[in-house]
Write a protein that holds these residues in place. Structure first.
Motif, mmCIF file in Angstrom:
data_model
loop_
_atom_site.group_PDB
_atom_site.id
_atom_site.type_symbol
_atom_site.label_atom_id
_atom_site.label_comp_id
_atom_site.label_asym_id
_atom_site.label_seq_id
_atom_site.Cartn_x
_atom_site.Cartn_y
_atom_site.Cartn_z
ATOM 1 N N ASP A 1 -23.251 8.531 -32.585
ATOM 2 C CA ASP A 1 -23.473 9.475 -33.691
ATOM 3 C C ASP A 1 -22.254 10.337 -33.986
ATOM 4 O O ASP A 1 -22.278 11.140 -34.924
ATOM 5 N N LEU A 2 -21.193 10.189 -33.192
ATOM 6 C CA LEU A 2 -20.047 11.078 -33.312
ATOM 7 C C LEU A 2 -18.999 10.486 -34.256
ATOM 8 O O LEU A 2 -18.608 9.330 -34.099
ATOM 9 N N PRO A 3 -18.538 11.246 -35.244
ATOM 10 C CA PRO A 3 -17.481 10.736 -36.127
ATOM 11 C C PRO A 3 -16.257 10.298 -35.326
ATOM 12 O O PRO A 3 -15.947 10.870 -34.279
ATOM 13 N N THR A 4 -15.558 9.281 -35.821
ATOM 14 C CA THR A 4 -14.389 8.779 -35.103
ATOM 15 C C THR A 4 -13.176 9.668 -35.289
ATOM 16 O O THR A 4 -12.267 9.661 -34.455
ATOM 17 N N LYS A 5 -13.137 10.431 -36.355
ATOM 18 C CA LYS A 5 -12.004 11.325 -36.590
ATOM 19 C C LYS A 5 -12.120 12.548 -35.690
ATOM 20 O O LYS A 5 -13.161 13.188 -35.616
ATOM 21 N N ALA A 6 -11.023 12.883 -35.002
ATOM 22 C CA ALA A 6 -11.028 14.048 -34.126
ATOM 23 C C ALA A 6 -11.303 15.312 -34.929
ATOM 24 O O ALA A 6 -10.878 15.444 -36.074
ATOM 25 N N HIS A 7 -12.029 16.247 -34.321
ATOM 26 C CA HIS A 7 -12.339 17.509 -34.978
ATOM 27 C C HIS A 7 -11.307 18.548 -34.559
ATOM 28 O O HIS A 7 -11.022 18.708 -33.368
ATOM 29 N N LEU B 1 -11.628 0.435 -39.722
ATOM 30 C CA LEU B 1 -12.407 -0.099 -40.846
ATOM 31 C C LEU B 1 -12.848 0.999 -41.807
ATOM 32 O O LEU B 1 -13.454 0.710 -42.837
ATOM 33 N N GLU B 2 -12.551 2.254 -41.461
ATOM 34 C CA GLU B 2 -12.985 3.410 -42.252
ATOM 35 C C GLU B 2 -14.485 3.367 -42.482
ATOM 36 O O GLU B 2 -14.982 3.525 -43.595
ATOM 37 N N ALA B 3 -15.195 3.181 -41.377
ATOM 38 C CA ALA B 3 -16.650 3.066 -41.449
ATOM 39 C C ALA B 3 -17.300 4.107 -40.555
ATOM 40 O O ALA B 3 -16.748 4.494 -39.525
ATOM 41 N N GLY B 4 -18.473 4.556 -40.936
ATOM 42 C CA GLY B 4 -19.230 5.492 -40.131
ATOM 43 C C GLY B 4 -20.444 4.815 -39.531
ATOM 44 O O GLY B 4 -20.623 3.596 -39.625
ATOM 45 N N CYS B 5 -21.319 5.626 -38.909
ATOM 46 C CA CYS B 5 -22.470 5.040 -38.221
ATOM 47 C C CYS B 5 -23.511 4.503 -39.193
ATOM 48 O O CYS B 5 -24.475 3.862 -38.783
#
Length: 326
Positions: free
Chosen positions: A90-96, A247-251
């Protein structure tokens, strides 16, 4: 161990933020107990309500990525807790900004399971059976495997979903084995384990991510994080989630990925069309220079980059809704 809505913390106390669902509390409590024992510290559980917990909209309409993470991250940045526990998928791949992954505990079973009335398996469900899921990936996989089924979009916690099967509204639901196992319900409700070789699951499924603020943690927290980190899980989730990022994809994207570490580091990933009629698969392996965390991570990055490039070159961006928010 105590629970509270917020705390300023104190000497010898590690405040652990988590979603308030039964599953989140169960998995967080298990991890928090290990952290406390390793560091000789008191643990305080901080339940936090997220937008994903209160909304009844479908996961895809909510945007998927980050819907369960943002409130936890805000609490961490506001010093309402010292760490937060996420389901890694569930965690975005981009660092916060201001936050880092402090530890990745040992992964649980990454498979999906079918929970069906009368002990049906996916292959023996009657034609037209109603199967519930809120995951676009699972929808695509169900339609690919059994186009005769009626797939029903559902939300809600584990008990709500299983209740719809018990009440006869649905014939089956597809759930994560890891979540059912953490709730102690796997043996009770699972009727069919869906093997990763033919049914790859979401990048990071079965794994947890322990997120902390940037900077050097105090000794107790550093000891706790080191005690729960599992290098193999760290490496496999790195490969799977980097693929997702490339792939610039989310969950919410219909993508399954499975990485393993043996003598090689191996990754296989599949991108599905939303209706399940088409799919593209890529598999790559790399031999690490050693089995140190650093060398294994280099190999994981290599195979993720190659698999993503191959999938994109084969038309994955035309097949599935990529380019979503990370």
């Amino acid at each position: 161990m105590s629970a509270a809505g917020a705390s300023t913390g104190g000497a010898g106390v590690i405040r652990v933020g988590t979603r308030g669902s039964a599953l989140a509390m169960a998995q967080t409590t298990a991890i928090a107990n290990r952290m406390g024992a390793a560091a000789g510290a008191e643990i305080e559980i901080i339940p936090i309500t997220t937008h994903g917990d209160t909304s009844r909209e479908s996961l895809s309409s909510l945007g998927g990525t980050g819907v369960f993470a943002s409130a936890l991250r805000e609490a961490l940045l506001n010093d309402e807790c010292d760490v937060v526990v996420h389901s890694f998928k569930d965690l975005p791949t981009k660092a916060h900004p201001g936050l880092v992954i402090g530890a990745t505990p040992r992964r649980a079973d990454a498979r999906d399971v079918l929970c069906a009335r009368a002990g049906f398996t996916l292959d023996t469900l009657p034609e037209g059976a109603r199967v519930g899921t809120g995951s676009p990936r699972r929808v695509a996989q169900l339609r690919a495997r059994r186009p005769d089924l009626t797939v029903v979009d559902i939300r809600g916690n584990v008990d709500t979903r299983l209740g719809r099967v018990a009440e006869g509204d649905l014939d089956a639901v597809v759930l994560a084995a890891a979540g059912l196992g953490r709730l102690g319900r796997l043996d009770e409700v699972a009727s069919d384990y869906l093997e990763l070789s033919g049914w790859p699951t979401a990048p990071g499924q079965g794994a947890l991510a322990i997120e902390v603020r940037e900077g050097k943690p105090d000794r107790a927290l550093a000891t706790a994080l080191a005690a729960i980190n599992h290098v193999t899980t760290q490496v496999t989730t790195t490969a799977e989630r980097l693929l997702l990022a490339r792939l610039e994809a989310g969950c919410a994207a219909p993508i399954g990925a499975t990485a393993v570490v043996d003598e090689l580091v191996f990754l296989t990933a599949t991108v599905y069309s939303t209706d399940g009629t088409r799919q593209i698969t890529s598999s790559h392996a790399a031999t690490p220079d050693s089995h140190s965390a650093a060398d294994l991570t280099v190999a994981a990055i290599d195979i993720a980059e190659r698999a993503a490039a191959e999938l994109l070159g084969a038309g994955a961006a035309e097949l599935a809704p990529l380019g979503s928010s990370l």
